[in-house]
Design a protein around this motif. Sequence first.
Motif, PDB file in Angstrom:
ATOM      1  N   PRO A 184    -123.379  94.231 -20.167  1.00 57.04           N
ATOM      2  CA  PRO A 184    -123.705  95.665 -20.081  1.00 57.04           C
ATOM      3  C   PRO A 184    -124.773  95.927 -19.023  1.00 57.04           C
ATOM      4  O   PRO A 184    -125.823  95.286 -19.015  1.00 57.04           O
ATOM      5  N   GLY A 185    -124.487  96.830 -18.112  1.00 57.30           N
ATOM      6  CA  GLY A 185    -125.455  97.208 -17.083  1.00 57.30           C
ATOM      7  C   GLY A 185    -125.695  96.167 -16.011  1.00 57.30           C
ATOM      8  O   GLY A 185    -126.623  96.300 -15.213  1.00 57.30           O
ATOM      9  N   GLU A 186    -124.848  95.120 -15.952  1.00 56.78           N
ATOM     10  CA  GLU A 186    -125.148  94.014 -15.038  1.00 56.78           C
ATOM     11  C   GLU A 186    -125.089  94.427 -13.571  1.00 56.78           C
ATOM     12  O   GLU A 186    -125.884  93.968 -12.750  1.00 56.78           O
ATOM     13  N   PHE A 187    -124.147  95.278 -13.209  1.00 52.60           N
ATOM     14  CA  PHE A 187    -124.051  95.696 -11.809  1.00 52.60           C
ATOM     15  C   PHE A 187    -125.304  96.464 -11.378  1.00 52.60           C
ATOM     16  O   PHE A 187    -125.863  96.227 -10.310  1.00 52.60           O
ATOM     17  N   THR A 188    -125.737  97.391 -12.231  1.00 57.58           N
ATOM     18  CA  THR A 188    -126.949  98.153 -11.911  1.00 57.58           C
ATOM     19  C   THR A 188    -128.177  97.250 -11.959  1.00 57.58           C
ATOM     20  O   THR A 188    -129.102  97.401 -11.147  1.00 57.58           O
ATOM     21  N   LYS A 189    -128.209  96.295 -12.882  1.00 56.48           N
ATOM     22  CA  LYS A 189    -129.321  95.349 -12.958  1.00 56.48           C
ATOM     23  C   LYS A 189    -129.412  94.523 -11.683  1.00 56.48           C
ATOM     24  O   LYS A 189    -130.502  94.286 -11.141  1.00 56.48           O
ATOM     25  N   ILE A 243    -133.849  97.440 -21.181  1.00 55.39           N
ATOM     26  CA  ILE A 243    -133.380  98.672 -20.535  1.00 55.39           C
ATOM     27  C   ILE A 243    -131.897  98.573 -20.201  1.00 55.39           C
ATOM     28  O   ILE A 243    -131.108  99.463 -20.503  1.00 55.39           O
ATOM     29  N   PHE A 244    -131.498  97.447 -19.593  1.00 53.88           N
ATOM     30  CA  PHE A 244    -130.110  97.336 -19.141  1.00 53.88           C
ATOM     31  C   PHE A 244    -129.142  97.038 -20.273  1.00 53.88           C
ATOM     32  O   PHE A 244    -127.939  97.243 -20.124  1.00 53.88           O
ATOM     33  N   GLY A 252    -142.073  93.115 -17.223  1.00 54.84           N
ATOM     34  CA  GLY A 252    -141.607  91.780 -17.563  1.00 54.84           C
ATOM     35  C   GLY A 252    -140.100  91.734 -17.739  1.00 54.84           C
ATOM     36  O   GLY A 252    -139.419  92.769 -17.841  1.00 54.84           O
ATOM     37  N   GLU A 253    -139.570  90.518 -17.790  1.00 47.05           N
ATOM     38  CA  GLU A 253    -138.123  90.322 -17.917  1.00 47.05           C
ATOM     39  C   GLU A 253    -137.593  90.905 -19.216  1.00 47.05           C
ATOM     40  O   GLU A 253    -136.473  91.424 -19.258  1.00 47.05           O
ATOM     41  N   ASP A 254    -138.394  90.830 -20.296  1.00 52.84           N
ATOM     42  CA  ASP A 254    -137.934  91.350 -21.581  1.00 52.84           C
ATOM     43  C   ASP A 254    -137.705  92.849 -21.525  1.00 52.84           C
ATOM     44  O   ASP A 254    -136.737  93.370 -22.099  1.00 52.84           O
ATOM     45  N   VAL A 255    -138.591  93.582 -20.821  1.00 56.18           N
ATOM     46  CA  VAL A 255    -138.428  95.033 -20.687  1.00 56.18           C
ATOM     47  C   VAL A 255    -137.181  95.350 -19.873  1.00 56.18           C
ATOM     48  O   VAL A 255    -136.397  96.233 -20.223  1.00 56.18           O
ATOM     49  N   ILE A 256    -136.986  94.625 -18.786  1.00 55.39           N
ATOM     50  CA  ILE A 256    -135.810  94.842 -17.930  1.00 55.39           C
ATOM     51  C   ILE A 256    -134.528  94.595 -18.720  1.00 55.39           C
ATOM     52  O   ILE A 256    -133.587  95.397 -18.677  1.00 55.39           O
ATOM     53  N   ASN A 257    -134.483  93.495 -19.452  1.00 53.90           N
ATOM     54  CA  ASN A 257    -133.283  93.177 -20.238  1.00 53.90           C
ATOM     55  C   ASN A 257    -133.017  94.244 -21.289  1.00 53.90           C
ATOM     56  O   ASN A 257    -131.861  94.616 -21.538  1.00 53.90           O
TER      57      ASN A 257
END
Length: 433
Positions: free
Chosen positions: A66-71, A425-426, A418-423
């Motif tokens: 989910p959201g990988e392209f935008t990530k 969100i996406f 941090g990576e946890d916040v990014i994950n």
Amino acid sequence: MKTHTIHYGVVKDEDHIIDEALVMIMRGPRTYTAEDTVEIDCHGGPAAMKQVLKAVLSHGARPADPGEFTKRAFLNGRIDLSEAEAVMDVIDARNDYALKSAVKVLRGSVKRDISEIRDMILSHLARIEASLDDPEHLGLEEDFDEEDTYVEDYLEPEKMLADTYRSVLGGDIDAAIRKIDRMTENYDNGRLLKEGIRTVILGKPNAGKSSLLNCLSGEERAIVTDIAGTTRDILEETVNMGGLTLILTDTAGIRDTDEVVERIGVERAKKAAEEADLILFVADSSRPFDENDEAILTEIKDRKAIALLNKSDLEAVVTPADIRKYAEMPVITISAKNESGFEELQNSIKHLFDTGALSYNEESFIANERQRQALVEAKASLLQVKQSLDLRLPEDFYAIDLTDAYSALGTILGEEVGEDVINEIFSRFCMGK
């Protein structure tokens, strides 16, 4: 094959032809993700798509998260985090205003304003840090051109007067706080555009509340009878009025009652009204005002509210002047039976929330709590700098709080998260985005 070209052919799995297709070749960085990309445009039938997808996966591809392209677009630096979040807002937009505001953020309106503030902070930090490292030669001690806007215009050794510098830094911080305040104040408007205006219909029994809900929703959602107190619980419906989304709630008629179930309904109605963005007060214009009408108007007089004088098809005994004795609010004459007066209601709601100005001006506004909290933290740090200036504290005090403000604003763009916040969100994105 050349980049950004389209080719016709067939999709085959071994010797079996699955479908005719167009294949688009796009090489990075001029793609959505900034990576090499191939798109297969096959026929839209579910069987053909499933077979093509199965063939692609069997030859080494995997389904996107989910959201990988935008990530990937974010991680590769093509967009910042505020623009990435706007992608989801574009997909989830429930009305014209929400779509336009999301597109504005996607085109970088938030990024532009946040970057301007961060550039100003960085310029001051550079000068302060330089003076701390070499105070003998780079102290903030002599005069400069007071017409300069930003500190980088006069960052020359020995060209700064301490009091004048404090004045310039204070002025730049005041300007930044004003911009942050505008963005924060627009947060609620952004939420309303994105999620919808929570609208509660209030009135005494048999005023026409349920009829109003049915008219606005275009369905017979609520039971309508001549018996007072028919509605006992909360009934909710989402409707679209002229590009605005209303989360419309019909409530029990508010009156003093000894009936246990009805009394629970009245309490729920009052609680819903407390949490509402907009209150529609419905009065039966063919019946004289009583203490129930007066009590409701007194309770909502300081809220965003519109009074609706229903049953205009009957002889009126209640006028707009009667409403305004208790509260100043827009008053509209309607007939739920004849479905009249609703265009005026729509225009009144638009005016009350000033959505036209929000959607079409150049102001940027945020539409999620994560960004709002970052702005709150940045403002708190800037206010600390102001306090240090007032107390004439040493420059290193300024640097600490300026750095905190710079970091807080960076979380909006994704530079300080941090990576946890990014994950997290996406993870909210749907497949294929």
